[in-house]
Design a protein around this motif. Structure first.
Motif, mmCIF file in Angstrom:
data_model
loop_
_atom_site.group_PDB
_atom_site.id
_atom_site.type_symbol
_atom_site.label_atom_id
_atom_site.label_comp_id
_atom_site.label_asym_id
_atom_site.label_seq_id
_atom_site.Cartn_x
_atom_site.Cartn_y
_atom_site.Cartn_z
ATOM 1 N N ALA A 108 0.829 -1.208 0.000
ATOM 2 C CA ALA A 108 0.000 0.000 0.000
ATOM 3 C C ALA A 108 0.863 1.256 0.000
ATOM 4 C CB ALA A 108 -0.926 -0.008 1.210
ATOM 5 N N ASN B 262 -11.050 -0.736 -4.255
ATOM 6 C CA ASN B 262 -10.123 -1.016 -3.160
ATOM 7 C C ASN B 262 -9.528 -2.414 -3.332
ATOM 8 O OD1 ASN B 262 -8.697 -0.904 -0.769
ATOM 9 N ND2 ASN B 262 -10.481 -1.075 0.552
ATOM 10 N N GLN C 137 -5.376 -0.235 -3.911
ATOM 11 C CA GLN C 137 -5.473 0.021 -2.471
ATOM 12 C C GLN C 137 -4.292 0.868 -2.002
ATOM 13 O OE1 GLN C 137 -4.773 -2.840 1.055
ATOM 14 N NE2 GLN C 137 -6.964 -3.027 0.642
ATOM 15 N N LEU D 218 -6.964 3.933 1.864
ATOM 16 C CA LEU D 218 -7.892 2.824 1.700
ATOM 17 C C LEU D 218 -7.503 1.648 2.584
ATOM 18 C CD1 LEU D 218 -8.609 4.608 -0.758
ATOM 19 C CD2 LEU D 218 -8.979 2.505 -2.050
ATOM 20 N N ALA D 219 -6.201 1.426 2.746
ATOM 21 C CA ALA D 219 -5.739 0.360 3.628
ATOM 22 C C ALA D 219 -6.102 0.663 5.082
ATOM 23 C CB ALA D 219 -4.231 0.178 3.477
#
Length: 264
Positions: free
Chosen positions: A52, A215, A221, A225-226
């Motif tokens: 990420a 996502n 992602q 978003l993580a």
């Protein structure tokens, strides 16, 4: 050097000012207090976190390059050229600043989706599908971040001394030569500051990204978003990811403190 007399601060202003500062700082202190420092190195080395982080850095950098390539000429147009509807154009440029990011994501989907205004043509002509891809992340981040660059560069252009450009023109320099050899060096600090703010905004983008790009780990992602996903399963992981974004934000503001934070 004149020394300004020390002014007494009215209590009626000091108390709400202190409460406002406390309101802004307390959540950050809470994040630092709850950070699992003992397991921090292990959590940072987890594949999901590194993936990420890498994707966020790559897409934010690409989005910033897109914003610089398109935003600097747009800022020059707004600062140097008189044309009908310039106020409207400036207002449209700043709309993403106040538009809810998720609405921006829906708008991007309606334009670049497979059935969108341009997306249908891209799919039929080139077989290119943008939504829910890494390219969609870049577009979403560029959409919400470009106004920061345009505003910074336009302000720098308006504050620059136009006599240097006029002198270059009288010496026979063309418009492109004047722009690249005179104008850009004059406003380079403003471009750099705007690009950094643009990169920081792209790094923290969430709403437009999840709406337009989805996502998907490893593909769309990003760090925000993580964090959102980790909140549902692993609070400690969400705190670690949030800490990384906090450090990046503070570092950027500290680097730009002379231009954006402190005053004379």
């Amino acid at each position: 050097m004149t020394v300004r007399p020390r002014q007494r601060v009215p209590l009626a202003l000091l108390i709400p000012a202190g409460l406002g500062l406390l309101f802004l700082v307390l959540p950050l202190l809470g994040l630092l207090a709850r950070t699992p420092w003992s397991s921090l190195p292990r959590r940072l080395a987890q594949p999901g976190v590194l993936t990420a982080l890498r994707l966020s850095l790559e897409t934010a950098t690409l989005a910033t390059l897109v914003c610089v390539a398109l935003g600097v000429p747009l800022a020059w147009l707004l600062a140097r050229v008189e044309f009908p509807g310039r106020r409207l154009v400036r207002a449209l440029v700043t709309v993403p600043l106040v538009l809810p990011p998720v609405v921006g994501g829906v708008a991007l989907l309606l334009v670049f989706g497979r059935r969108g205004l341009l997306g249908a043509w891209l799919d039929a002509t080139f077989g290119v599908t943008l939504p829910f891809t890494t390219a969609a992340v870049v577009l979403a981040e560029a959409f919400v971040a470009m106004p920061f660059l345009v505003i910074a560069v336009e302000g720098a252009l308006r504050g620059a001394d136009a006599r240097y450009e006029e002198a270059a023109a009288t010496l026979g320099a063309g418009r492109w030569t004047t722009f690249t050899h005179v104008t850009l060096p004059l406003v380079a600090p403003g471009v750099a500051a705007g690009a950094v703010l643009c990169w920081a905004r792209a790094l923290g983008e969430f709403g437009a990204t999840i709406t337009f790009a989805g996502n998907y780990p490893g593909r769309t992602q990003t760090m925000p978003l993580a964090v959102y996903l980790a909140l549902e399963t692993d609070l400690q992981a969400a705190i670690v990811l949030s800490l990384i974004l906090l450090i990046a934000s503070v570092g950027i503001l500290a680097g730009l403190r002379d231009r954006w934070v402190t005053g004379p």
